[in-house]
Design an enzyme around this catalytic site. Sequence first.
Site, short mmCIF file in Angstrom:
data_model
loop_
_atom_site.label_atom_id
_atom_site.label_comp_id
_atom_site.label_asym_id
_atom_site.label_seq_id
_atom_site.Cartn_x
_atom_site.Cartn_y
_atom_site.Cartn_z
N ASN A 62 0.01 11.39 1.24
CA ASN A 62 0.60 10.17 0.99
C ASN A 62 0.73 10.57 -0.19
O ASN A 62 -0.01 10.78 -1.07
CB ASN A 62 0.82 9.04 1.60
CG ASN A 62 -0.45 9.01 2.11
OD1 ASN A 62 -1.22 8.79 1.00
ND2 ASN A 62 -1.53 8.59 2.81
N TYR A 94 0.63 -1.52 -0.27
CA TYR A 94 -0.26 -0.03 -0.10
C TYR A 94 1.26 0.82 0.12
O TYR A 94 2.34 1.98 -1.12
CB TYR A 94 -1.40 0.06 1.64
CG TYR A 94 -2.20 0.88 0.82
CD1 TYR A 94 -3.21 0.69 -0.04
CD2 TYR A 94 -2.12 2.02 1.87
CE1 TYR A 94 -3.49 1.45 -0.75
CE2 TYR A 94 -3.73 2.78 1.60
CZ TYR A 94 -4.51 2.55 0.04
OH TYR A 94 -5.32 3.36 -0.52
N LYS A 96 -6.53 -1.84 -0.76
CA LYS A 96 -7.22 -1.87 0.18
C LYS A 96 -8.25 -3.16 0.88
O LYS A 96 -7.70 -2.61 2.22
CB LYS A 96 -8.35 -0.65 -0.09
CG LYS A 96 -8.47 0.89 -0.03
CD LYS A 96 -8.04 1.17 1.33
CE LYS A 96 -7.39 2.82 0.70
NZ LYS A 96 -7.36 3.76 2.11
N ASP A 136 -11.90 7.72 2.10
CA ASP A 136 -11.00 9.69 1.79
C ASP A 136 -11.05 10.31 2.81
O ASP A 136 -10.74 10.90 3.50
CB ASP A 136 -10.83 9.34 0.42
CG ASP A 136 -10.40 8.55 -0.67
OD1 ASP A 136 -9.30 8.32 0.33
OD2 ASP A 136 -11.13 8.87 -1.57
#
Length: 590
Positions: free
Chosen positions: A425, A112, A183, A278
């Site tokens: 990120n 990830y 995810k 998010d």
Amino acid sequence: MTVSRYYDVKRDERGKRYLEPFVTGSLLLGIPLLNKGTAFTHEERRMLGLEGLLPPHVTTLEEQKERNYRRYRLIENDLEKHIFLRNLQDRNEVLFYALLVEHMAEMLPILYTPTVGEAVRQFSYIYRFPRGFTASTDNIHEIEEALQNVPLNDVRLAVATDSSAILGIGDQGFGGLAISIGKLTIYTAAGGLGPDKALPIELDVGTNRADLINDPLYLGVRHRRLTGDEYFAFMDRFVEAFRKRYPNAVMQWEDFGKDTAFAVLERYRKVLPSFNDDIQGTGAVALAGVMAACRLKGERLSDQRFVVYGAGAGGAGVAQALLDGLVREGLSLEEAQARLFVLDSKGLLLKGRPMEAYKERFAQDPARIQGWSVAGEVPNLYETVVGARATVLLGLSGQPGSFTQPIVQAMLAHTDRPVVFPLSNPTSASEAIPEDILRWTSGKALVAAGSPFEPVELEGRVYPIGQGNNAFIFPGLGFGAVLAKAKEVSDGMVLEAAYALYDYTRRRYPDRIYPPTQALREVSQYVAARVIRQALQEGLAREERVMGLSPEAIQAYVAERFWHPRYLPYRLSKTQGVGRVLLKTRFGFG
């Protein structure tokens, strides 16, 4: 209903789980959820038509992990490590997860953030194996039939993206499928969701990037993105078909652009139990970290003044979570709003200034900035930190280096221990390097980041850098919603996930802002149990088996259903011989 068209999971007379396959031979070896590789026993090899297809020595899962870990450690490039692990997943899913669980802290940044960003960019070039489901403008008119092609019959959680705002790298077209896969890898490895209960989904509505459309190797549809009514007609059709195919599933919306993220969440969250990681996951993990930092300062959340830099989906989610936390501490909404200052690319959000509708709830009254020293029409970041007397600074802008030394040091005038979280990120988008923040403040700042950073050594002291990783929230939130069979993923359930993470950290890692990533499986069980309790309290749980359970019993219920990567034995049904299985596989009979 069988788990898959290729196999079912059953229990024997003693309640032990086993696999009943509907395919044998080399076809079985090609299905990663069924393939044990060299770990098939001699009895299973004879029963399943595998004799002669595998090396004669029967290995254990431990031996397989050691062999693959040695190979992994020889690879120097992070993207190549990512590809190696994905190839392992596409051959043998149980072995892949067993290896990942054992080396969680080491491999999570490879599978990830930050490495997944490069995997997304390169997705059309490194594509090897079909995984997940794609709804596209090519198949949306036959979406019901297309969903029937998915061999999994009992999907309980899906992650869907339209790839319009991947991490900090924007529109990535079809490559965003790598995010959904990533995810769900975390959902299984850290969140206890069985891999045959998970479905990654790409919603390919086009891309606005000409370089992708013109790339002869690009794998997505080749037109500009749908917008407006066309976009929501596509989404409506998909959601209805998905609900029909998987009525017990929870949906996580992932990496939608700010123009659609809020609209998609509000349009479907009561139609299909769903949440946006998010927005809500980022908000919850930030709130938990800020509360932990406040505890380390010996102060309360309501003692702080907050500056949030970045007003996209993540920034808005963090701002809303802070408001919710302040109200939960006893402030009125107006009092909470007076402590929160949010900036977008144009500067501080002020009432009367043109902005998107979702930002308006965070806009400050211009009267509150009277007396500030401001050079332009709208305060910039430095002017806001000074004028607001900020004690907490959170970055979700995707603008690297935007937390400069003067900005960070300005906070020292308002607090002995500033809280500074550069949360953007991947690493290349971080607003500041944690080492710099600590150096500028002589080690006084409380720092966490969105990407993984090594501990910082300063003047003989070592400072661990906590990672505000959404993986501390979304696996437990999603798994709890699944186990509760929640009718809706409510704001209360999301907020409870944040407080669960805070409480876990306080009890198990009292000197840290976030737990280490190696603790993710334990964190997720704790969060899931608290989410179930909140769903029960709000009357949103439909699972009768959790109703009336004590908190301890709910925790045990979660632990009992938490998936572990281990091989199950094989059995054929009493009416099913190998000959019948082979006949059904090869010729379609039966």
